[in-house]
Motif scaffolding. Structure first.
Motif, PDB file in Angstrom:
ATOM      1  N   ARG A   1      -8.110   1.744  -7.319  1.00 18.25           N
ATOM      2  CA  ARG A   1      -8.163   3.417  -6.968  1.00 18.25           C
ATOM      3  C   ARG A   1      -8.481   4.395  -8.432  1.00 18.25           C
ATOM      4  NH1 ARG A   1      -4.207   4.199  -2.007  1.00 18.25           N
ATOM      5  NH2 ARG A   1      -4.888   1.636  -0.773  1.00 18.25           N
ATOM      6  N   THR A   2      -9.118   5.403  -8.123  1.00 14.62           N
ATOM      7  CA  THR A   2      -9.883   6.255  -8.911  1.00 14.62           C
ATOM      8  C   THR A   2      -9.123   8.029  -8.518  1.00 14.62           C
ATOM      9  OG1 THR A   2     -11.384   6.571  -7.664  1.00 14.62           O
ATOM     10  CG2 THR A   2     -11.285   4.646  -9.812  1.00 14.62           C
ATOM     11  N   GLU A   3      -8.273   7.339  -8.133  1.00 10.67           N
ATOM     12  CA  GLU A   3      -7.717   9.143  -6.859  1.00 10.67           C
ATOM     13  C   GLU A   3      -6.129   8.523  -6.707  1.00 10.67           C
ATOM     14  OE1 GLU A   3      -9.519  11.488  -6.619  1.00 10.67           O
ATOM     15  OE2 GLU A   3     -11.076  10.972  -7.309  1.00 10.67           O
ATOM     16  N   TRP A   4      -5.711   9.813  -7.306  1.00 13.94           N
ATOM     17  CA  TRP A   4      -4.105  10.079  -6.966  1.00 13.94           C
ATOM     18  C   TRP A   4      -3.842  11.520  -7.035  1.00 13.94           C
ATOM     19  CZ3 TRP A   4      -6.734   8.749 -11.387  1.00 13.94           C
ATOM     20  CH2 TRP A   4      -7.193   9.647 -12.610  1.00 13.94           C
TER      21      TRP A   4
ATOM     22  N   ARG B   1     -12.789   7.705 -13.641  1.00 16.05           N
ATOM     23  CA  ARG B   1     -13.924   7.247 -12.463  1.00 16.05           C
ATOM     24  C   ARG B   1     -14.959   5.720 -12.749  1.00 16.05           C
ATOM     25  NH1 ARG B   1     -12.790  12.646 -10.445  1.00 16.05           N
ATOM     26  NH2 ARG B   1     -14.808  13.229 -12.224  1.00 16.05           N
TER      27      ARG B   1
ATOM     28  N   LEU C   1       0.869   1.975  -3.459  1.00 15.87           N
ATOM     29  CA  LEU C   1      -0.263   2.247  -3.575  1.00 15.87           C
ATOM     30  C   LEU C   1      -0.681   4.271  -3.062  1.00 15.87           C
ATOM     31  CD1 LEU C   1      -3.073  -0.562  -3.145  1.00 15.87           C
ATOM     32  CD2 LEU C   1      -1.649   0.748  -5.398  1.00 15.87           C
ATOM     33  N   ASP C   2       0.200   4.504  -1.587  1.00 14.54           N
ATOM     34  CA  ASP C   2      -0.692   5.593  -1.499  1.00 14.54           C
ATOM     35  C   ASP C   2       0.591   6.769  -2.190  1.00 14.54           C
ATOM     36  OD1 ASP C   2      -2.227   4.639   0.461  1.00 14.54           O
ATOM     37  OD2 ASP C   2      -0.973   4.111   1.554  1.00 14.54           O
TER      38      ASP C   2
ATOM     39  N   SER D   1       1.383   6.890  -7.506  1.00 13.73           N
ATOM     40  CA  SER D   1       0.018   6.449  -7.037  1.00 13.73           C
ATOM     41  C   SER D   1      -0.472   6.127  -8.329  1.00 13.73           C
ATOM     42  CB  SER D   1      -0.702   7.600  -5.319  1.00 13.73           C
ATOM     43  OG  SER D   1      -0.238   8.497  -6.320  1.00 13.73           O
TER      44      SER D   1
ATOM     45  N   ARG E   1      -9.572  12.434 -15.328  1.00 11.93           N
ATOM     46  CA  ARG E   1     -10.343  12.118 -14.309  1.00 11.93           C
ATOM     47  C   ARG E   1     -11.150  11.065 -13.970  1.00 11.93           C
ATOM     48  NH1 ARG E   1      -7.340  12.667  -9.145  1.00 11.93           N
ATOM     49  NH2 ARG E   1      -5.526  13.923  -9.093  1.00 11.93           N
TER      50      ARG E   1
ATOM     51  N   ASP F   1       0.885  -1.279  -0.090  1.00 11.16           N
ATOM     52  CA  ASP F   1      -0.078   0.413  -0.285  1.00 11.16           C
ATOM     53  C   ASP F   1       0.770   1.166  -0.101  1.00 11.16           C
ATOM     54  OD1 ASP F   1      -2.376  -1.546   0.002  1.00 11.16           O
ATOM     55  OD2 ASP F   1      -3.113  -0.956   1.767  1.00 11.16           O
TER      56      ASP F   1
ATOM     57  N   SER G   1      -2.127   2.548 -10.442  1.00 14.08           N
ATOM     58  CA  SER G   1      -3.660   2.719 -10.505  1.00 14.08           C
ATOM     59  C   SER G   1      -3.933   2.336 -11.792  1.00 14.08           C
ATOM     60  CB  SER G   1      -3.677   3.963 -10.562  1.00 14.08           C
ATOM     61  OG  SER G   1      -5.720   4.568 -11.206  1.00 14.08           O
TER      62      SER G   1
END
Length: 458
Positions: A308-311, A354, A201-202, A316, A350, A198, A320
């Motif tokens: 994940r759909t945010e970065w 999503r 990912l983070d 990160s 973005r 993670d 994704s």
């Protein structure tokens, strides 16, 4: 392999591996293997130069302020000490997720040891034959430890089993005997980092630092063995096995010198985690049918978590699948430019990300490890849909492998137009086994014709 006998089995396997490392002679290696080594070396050097050109790596070198020395900072126009070069080159190498990998090792064998071996070779002005043997040893040992290790869920492979490869390569370069090589490898197996997946990912760049630590820890393990204070006790069964996961020592020597792990790896054409590549490849086919409205990505269990759909930064985003798929669909490529600040905040990317759904598929998981397959369905603005299934990413040894021309073309597109690094790297890749000394050729990889000649210490 567990139980009270596990360390003994690991010790015996490491002893056999140490003997193989100490006696490895490139004159007895098939030309096809050496050609693959040259290609991986070319790719490694070029990708390191790409990472070195990033603003954060310029800032890191300024903050580190490494002293002058005999080892090149690839693409950075200067030379420094062995340990500083090993750490800084290693982190630059992995910063764009373009470095070579191996699906059977479940990670990146070359990155774990090549920077340390090249830095040490530059210091020692080693022969090309010894340097090539050390690079082969680094890759094969790391890959075999990767095969032997089944990390616990959530563990990232950077900086764990691969430390053994750096130790093996450096021990071979130092000319250590069988017992000392085994001791170096075993010592390195007791120096893993327990990093969580993670963190990648983070977007935490500690994930890159794990590779730097692998290279410098491997150097330390080889030096401990050279000093006569390291021992082979089979510690991998305890560190990589008992603490970090499961460990099967039989994998260390299975088909040793018969099957070369180096020939089973993959090279990358997308700047992203390898689990995202088959999806990107599929979308590059699907975008030809029209404007993509939404995407369903079915993938094996190893890649399903990259949803994940945010970065908020490059790292990160590279981990994704929705980001990579959206960029591929909208722009037709996923190169380093995909992570420019304006690209990371592009609302078109973005919005499409999503609408990317990532789901695990049992039938695709069942095809691991030989295939890292995906099945991608795109629905278009006109309501129609198309599906593409991809067995492996382009660049995999088993699926449209990249050639030297492919790698050179990618580097030419991504590096500054006047960078001398690709030319020097190609020459080194071709000439390495026959070079009487490597110091000058390696220091040329710094990429600045004005770099002063450094006197190697032996």
């Amino acid at each position: 392999m567990t139980g009270e006998n596990a360390p003994a089995w690991a010790r015996e396997a490491t002893e056999r591996l140490g003997h193989w490392v100490s006696t490895l002679d490139v004159r007895e290696v098939d030309d096809a293997v050496l050609e693959r080594l040259g290609l991986v070396l070319l790719d490694t050097v070029g990708v390191t130069a790409l990472g070195a050109a990033l603003d954060e790596h310029r800032a890191l070198r300024a903050a580190w302020d490494p002293p002058p020395g005999p080892a090149p900072l690839v693409g950075a126009g200067r030379c420094t000490t062995v340990d500083a070069a090993a750490w800084l080159n290693a982190t630059a190498l992995v910063s764009l997720e373009l470095d070579e990998g191996n699906k059977y090792a479940k990670g990146h064998p070359a990155a774990h040891g090549f920077p340390a071996v090249l830095a040490l070779a530059a210091q020692r002005d080693s022969s090309g034959a010894d340097t090539a043997a050390a690079l082969l040893a680094a890759y094969e040992v790391a890959a075999r430890f990767g095969r032997a290790t089944r990390l616990a869920p959530g563990a990232h492979p950077h900086g764990s089993w691969g430390v053994t490869g750096a130790a093996a390569g450096c021990a071979r370069l130092l000319g250590l005997g069988p017992r000392e090589c085994a001791a170096a490898i075993d010592t390195a197996a007791g120096m893993p980092i327990a990093g969580h997946f993670d963190s990648a990912l983070d977007g935490n760049v500690v994930r890159d630092a794990w590779i730097g630590a692998s290279n410098t820890s491997g150097l330390a393990a080889a030096r401990l063995a050279a000093a006569g204070v390291a021992r082979n006790t089979g510690t991998a069964a305890l560190s990589l096995g008992t603490l970090l996961g499961e460990f099967d020592a039989d994998e260390l020597t299975a088909d040793l010198a018969e099957t070369w792990q180096l020939t089973r790896g993959y090279l990358k054409r997308h700047a992203s985690c390898s689990f995202t590549h088959p999806a990107a490849d599929a979308v590059l086919q699907l975008r030809a049918h029209g404007e993509i409205h939404d995407v369903r990505v079915e993938i094996h269990v190893l890649g399903a978590g990259l949803a994940r759909t945010e970065w908020d930064n490059r790292l990160s985003a590279m981990f994704s699948i929705p980001f990579v798929v959206a960029v591929a669909a909208l722009t037709g490529e996923v190169g380093p430019a995909a992570y420019a600040p304006e690209a990371l905040t592009d609302e078109r990317v973005r919005a499409l990300a999503r609408r990317v759904r990532v789901v695990a598929a049992d039938d695709l998981t069942a095809r691991l490890p030989d295939e890292r397959a995906v099945r991608v369905t795109a629905r278009y603005a006109d309501g129609t849909s198309h599906t593409v299934e991809v067995p492996n990413p382009i660049g995999d040894a088993d699926h449209h492998p990249l050639t030297e021309d492919d790698v050179v073309a990618l580097l030419a597109a991504w590096l500054p137009e006047r960078s001398p690094v690709p030319e020097h790297a190609v020459r080194l890749a071709h000439d390495l086994p026959a070079l009487p000394r490597t110091g000058e050729a390696l220091r040329a990889l710094a990429g600045d014709e004005e770099v002063p000649e450094c006197v190697p210490s032996r």
